[in-house]
Scaffold this motif. Structure first.
Motif, mmCIF file in Angstrom:
data_model
loop_
_atom_site.group_PDB
_atom_site.id
_atom_site.type_symbol
_atom_site.label_atom_id
_atom_site.label_comp_id
_atom_site.label_asym_id
_atom_site.label_seq_id
_atom_site.Cartn_x
_atom_site.Cartn_y
_atom_site.Cartn_z
ATOM 1 N N GLU A 74 0.830 -1.214 0.000
ATOM 2 C CA GLU A 74 0.000 0.000 0.000
ATOM 3 C C GLU A 74 0.863 1.263 0.000
ATOM 4 O O GLU A 74 0.716 2.149 0.850
ATOM 5 C CB GLU A 74 -0.954 0.004 1.202
ATOM 6 N N LEU A 75 1.761 1.325 -0.943
ATOM 7 C CA LEU A 75 2.632 2.493 -1.050
ATOM 8 C C LEU A 75 1.803 3.700 -1.462
ATOM 9 O O LEU A 75 1.113 3.658 -2.483
ATOM 10 C CB LEU A 75 3.737 2.244 -2.074
ATOM 11 N N PRO A 76 1.846 4.791 -0.728
ATOM 12 C CA PRO A 76 0.994 5.953 -1.039
ATOM 13 C C PRO A 76 1.454 6.677 -2.297
ATOM 14 O O PRO A 76 2.649 6.836 -2.531
ATOM 15 C CB PRO A 76 1.155 6.837 0.205
ATOM 16 N N TRP A 77 0.507 7.073 -3.099
ATOM 17 C CA TRP A 77 0.711 7.958 -4.241
ATOM 18 C C TRP A 77 1.539 7.337 -5.365
ATOM 19 O O TRP A 77 1.937 8.045 -6.292
ATOM 20 C CB TRP A 77 1.395 9.273 -3.810
ATOM 21 N N PHE A 78 1.814 6.050 -5.321
ATOM 22 C CA PHE A 78 2.708 5.485 -6.327
ATOM 23 C C PHE A 78 2.173 5.672 -7.744
ATOM 24 O O PHE A 78 2.825 6.254 -8.613
ATOM 25 C CB PHE A 78 2.972 3.993 -6.055
ATOM 26 N N ARG A 79 0.961 5.178 -7.984
ATOM 27 C CA ARG A 79 0.405 5.289 -9.347
ATOM 28 C C ARG A 79 0.124 6.744 -9.710
ATOM 29 O O ARG A 79 0.327 7.158 -10.856
ATOM 30 C CB ARG A 79 -0.860 4.438 -9.460
ATOM 31 N N THR A 80 -0.349 7.532 -8.751
ATOM 32 C CA THR A 80 -0.628 8.943 -9.035
ATOM 33 C C THR A 80 0.623 9.671 -9.475
ATOM 34 O O THR A 80 0.632 10.397 -10.485
ATOM 35 C CB THR A 80 -1.213 9.629 -7.789
ATOM 36 N N LEU A 81 1.723 9.474 -8.731
ATOM 37 C CA LEU A 81 2.975 10.138 -9.081
ATOM 38 C C LEU A 81 3.544 9.604 -10.386
ATOM 39 O O LEU A 81 4.143 10.353 -11.161
ATOM 40 C CB LEU A 81 3.997 9.959 -7.954
ATOM 41 N N SER A 82 3.368 8.318 -10.666
ATOM 42 C CA SER A 82 3.866 7.734 -11.925
ATOM 43 C C SER A 82 3.217 8.420 -13.117
ATOM 44 O O SER A 82 3.890 8.822 -14.079
ATOM 45 C CB SER A 82 3.588 6.230 -11.950
ATOM 46 N N TRP A 83 1.895 8.569 -13.067
ATOM 47 C CA TRP A 83 1.197 9.223 -14.175
ATOM 48 C C TRP A 83 1.502 10.717 -14.228
ATOM 49 O O TRP A 83 1.549 11.306 -15.311
ATOM 50 C CB TRP A 83 -0.312 8.984 -14.050
ATOM 51 N N TYR A 84 1.732 11.312 -13.072
ATOM 52 C CA TYR A 84 2.093 12.730 -13.058
ATOM 53 C C TYR A 84 3.427 12.944 -13.760
ATOM 54 O O TYR A 84 3.588 13.871 -14.572
ATOM 55 C CB TYR A 84 2.166 13.238 -11.619
ATOM 56 N N PHE A 85 4.420 12.089 -13.463
ATOM 57 C CA PHE A 85 5.719 12.213 -14.112
ATOM 58 C C PHE A 85 5.608 11.942 -15.622
ATOM 59 O O PHE A 85 6.327 12.550 -16.420
ATOM 60 C CB PHE A 85 6.727 11.256 -13.482
ATOM 61 N N LEU A 86 4.706 11.045 -16.016
ATOM 62 C CA LEU A 86 4.489 10.804 -17.449
ATOM 63 C C LEU A 86 4.002 12.077 -18.132
ATOM 64 O O LEU A 86 4.474 12.440 -19.221
ATOM 65 C CB LEU A 86 3.468 9.676 -17.636
ATOM 66 N N ILE A 87 3.064 12.768 -17.494
ATOM 67 C CA ILE A 87 2.546 14.020 -18.057
ATOM 68 C C ILE A 87 3.652 15.063 -18.150
ATOM 69 O O ILE A 87 3.790 15.765 -19.161
ATOM 70 C CB ILE A 87 1.366 14.531 -17.199
ATOM 71 N N CYS A 88 4.471 15.165 -17.104
ATOM 72 C CA CYS A 88 5.570 16.152 -17.097
ATOM 73 C C CYS A 88 6.554 15.904 -18.232
ATOM 74 O O CYS A 88 6.950 16.835 -18.948
ATOM 75 C CB CYS A 88 6.308 16.112 -15.763
ATOM 76 N N VAL A 89 6.954 14.653 -18.400
ATOM 77 C CA VAL A 89 7.946 14.326 -19.429
ATOM 78 C C VAL A 89 7.363 14.541 -20.821
ATOM 79 O O VAL A 89 8.045 15.063 -21.718
ATOM 80 C CB VAL A 89 8.445 12.877 -19.256
ATOM 81 N N ASN A 90 6.112 14.177 -21.018
ATOM 82 C CA ASN A 90 5.490 14.412 -22.321
ATOM 83 C C ASN A 90 5.337 15.902 -22.596
ATOM 84 O O ASN A 90 5.494 16.348 -23.737
ATOM 85 C CB ASN A 90 4.123 13.723 -22.388
ATOM 86 N N TYR A 91 5.008 16.659 -21.562
ATOM 87 C CA TYR A 91 4.909 18.109 -21.733
ATOM 88 C C TYR A 91 6.238 18.677 -22.206
ATOM 89 O O TYR A 91 6.287 19.534 -23.102
ATOM 90 C CB TYR A 91 4.491 18.774 -20.426
ATOM 91 N N PHE A 92 7.323 18.193 -21.610
ATOM 92 C CA PHE A 92 8.648 18.682 -22.009
ATOM 93 C C PHE A 92 8.955 18.323 -23.454
ATOM 94 O O PHE A 92 9.323 19.192 -24.262
ATOM 95 C CB PHE A 92 9.716 18.102 -21.083
ATOM 96 N N PHE A 93 8.814 17.046 -23.818
ATOM 97 C CA PHE A 93 9.211 16.598 -25.157
ATOM 98 C C PHE A 93 8.325 17.189 -26.251
ATOM 99 O O PHE A 93 8.813 17.661 -27.278
ATOM 100 C CB PHE A 93 9.194 15.065 -25.235
#
Length: 411
Positions: free
Chosen positions: A86-105
């Motif tokens: 039950e790691l907190p925020w794992f999936r939420t942060l994973s998708w957030y970082f995906l959005i950040c990296v796509n925004y950059f590229f």
């Protein structure tokens, strides 16, 4: 084929009854699986060429969709492995970082290839000017959220998953961005690499199916030397022929540009030299054998041999890497998205490695100045800077006597 026939003969030796019926059912199940794989492979290939016909926008959307699906499959594996904690925020942060990296590229792509469009829209001007700062700020926000989510007794696991997310971003998002970069160099740099990987996959499977005897690597017990070698020669021939066919079409060989007047992509140009037929003198050994002194080829056909060789000899290691990954987590496929094929990542494990090689190959041996890209960058400059460049260029061309008389008189 011989293996299945041998299994059928072994079944015949079993006394009639449930054991023999079970043996026959197993063989039928394998044949059904082969047919499903074959039909869906043809459907995917047909869909691939349909999307190419629809143009660059459709291709970019497909690449983005595939990227998101591959990311989701890998992240889901990580979540299943560690979900009990039950790691907190794992999936939420994973998708957030995906959005950040796509925004950059994608922001970088927008600034490079759509400068005229950016220049017309004031909000886009602001985003383009501070793009990297905004991207970094978004990433820092995610970084801080991760630190705040750390829970005692789970520190190590949380850092494992933080690394898992970033490695996934490196493998999937970064390399899918290179696919789009290759596309802008010309459709042929998108079509040929993907097609030869598909060809190698199919031909290696067929040669292994009919002639396979010698195991190739323990990570993939079904891979054979016969399939590996047969796939190599078949792919080189296929790539050579495909390069000849596509080099004749302006739609395939011209860099993809953006027309600011029509707000549409354009693929019109004077074909680059590597897509212009040239005459080559054959080595003396081949002259004596073939009785030809010269041959007419597109230079890109020669480049296709190197691309095909990589796809056949090194590309499969992307698949071996994926096989090792799946064995490490005791799973058969990344997902069950495509019946008989597994997940999207199971079909694109070699494509990402091929895309990276193609990008490096273009940058090292092919790419020259791109007038369209330079023009887009000029349009983003301030008027005073544009005027300064105009006068400098005018003086340079006048010194080289490249301006018509009317232009000199006008000055």
């Amino acid at each position: 084929m011989d293996q299945i026939y041998a299994e059928y003969l072994d079944c015949k030796k079993i006394p009639q009854g449930p054991p023999q019926s079970s043996c026959h059912i197993s063989i039928l199940h394998r044949w059904k699986n082969y047919w499903i794989r074959g039909v869906l492979s043809l459907a995917m290939i047909s869909g691939f060429f349909l999307i190419i016909y629809m143009g660059p926008i459709a291709l970019i959307l497909v690449v983005m969709t595939v990227q998101i699906k591959c990311f989701q499959e890998i992240i889901t594996i990580g979540y299943r492995v560690y979900h009990s904690y039950e790691l907190p925020w794992f999936r939420t942060l994973s998708w957030y970082f995906l959005i950040c990296v796509n925004y950059f590229f994608y922001g970088e792509t927008l600034a490079d290839y759509f400068g005229a469009l950016v220049q017309r829209e004031e909000p886009l001007q602001f985003l383009a000017r501070y793009h990297r700062f905004i991207s970094f700020a978004l990433y820092l926000a995610g970084f801080c959220m991760f630190v705040l989510s750390l829970v005692k007794k789970h520190y190590r696991l949380q850092f494992y998953m933080f690394a898992w997310t970033h490695v996934t971003l490196l493998i999937v998002v970064t390399q899918s961005h290179l696919v789009i970069q290759n596309l802008f160099e010309g459709m042929i740099w998108f079509i040929v690499p993907i097609s030869i990987v598909i060809c190698n996959d199919i031909m290696a499977y067929l040669f292994g199916f009919f002639f396979g005897r010698t195991p190739l690597i323990k990570l993939s017990p079904k891979k054979t030397w016969e399939g590996f070698i047969g796939g190599f020669f078949s792919t080189v021939v296929f790539g050579f022929i495909l390069a000849y066919l596509l080099s004749q079409f302006q739609y395939c060989v011209c860099p993809v540009g953006f027309n600011s007047e029509t707000n549409k992509f354009t693929v019109e140009c004077e074909p680059p030299d590597i897509f212009v037929m040239q005459e080559y003198t054959l080595p003396a050994v081949l002259q004596n054998t073939l009785k030809w002194k010269t041959v007419n080829l597109y230079p890109f056909q020669i480049h296709s041999i190197f691309l095909s060789s990589f796809a056949s000899l090194i590309g499969p290691f992307g698949g071996f890497f994926a096989s090792g990954f799946k064995r490490a987590f005791k799973i058969k496929d990344f997902a069950d998205t495509i019946p008989g094929h597994g997940g999207i990542m199971d079909r694109f494990d070699c494509q990402y490695l091929m895309a990276t090689f193609t990008h490096v190959y273009i940058a090292s041996f092919i790419r020259g100045p791109n007038p369209s890209k330079v023009l887009q960058q000029l349009l983003m400059l301030q008027p005073e800077q544009q005027l300064s460049i105009f006068h400098t260029l005018h003086s340079h061309l006048r010194e080289r006597d490249m301006l018509p008389p009317a232009a000199n008189q006008a000055e």
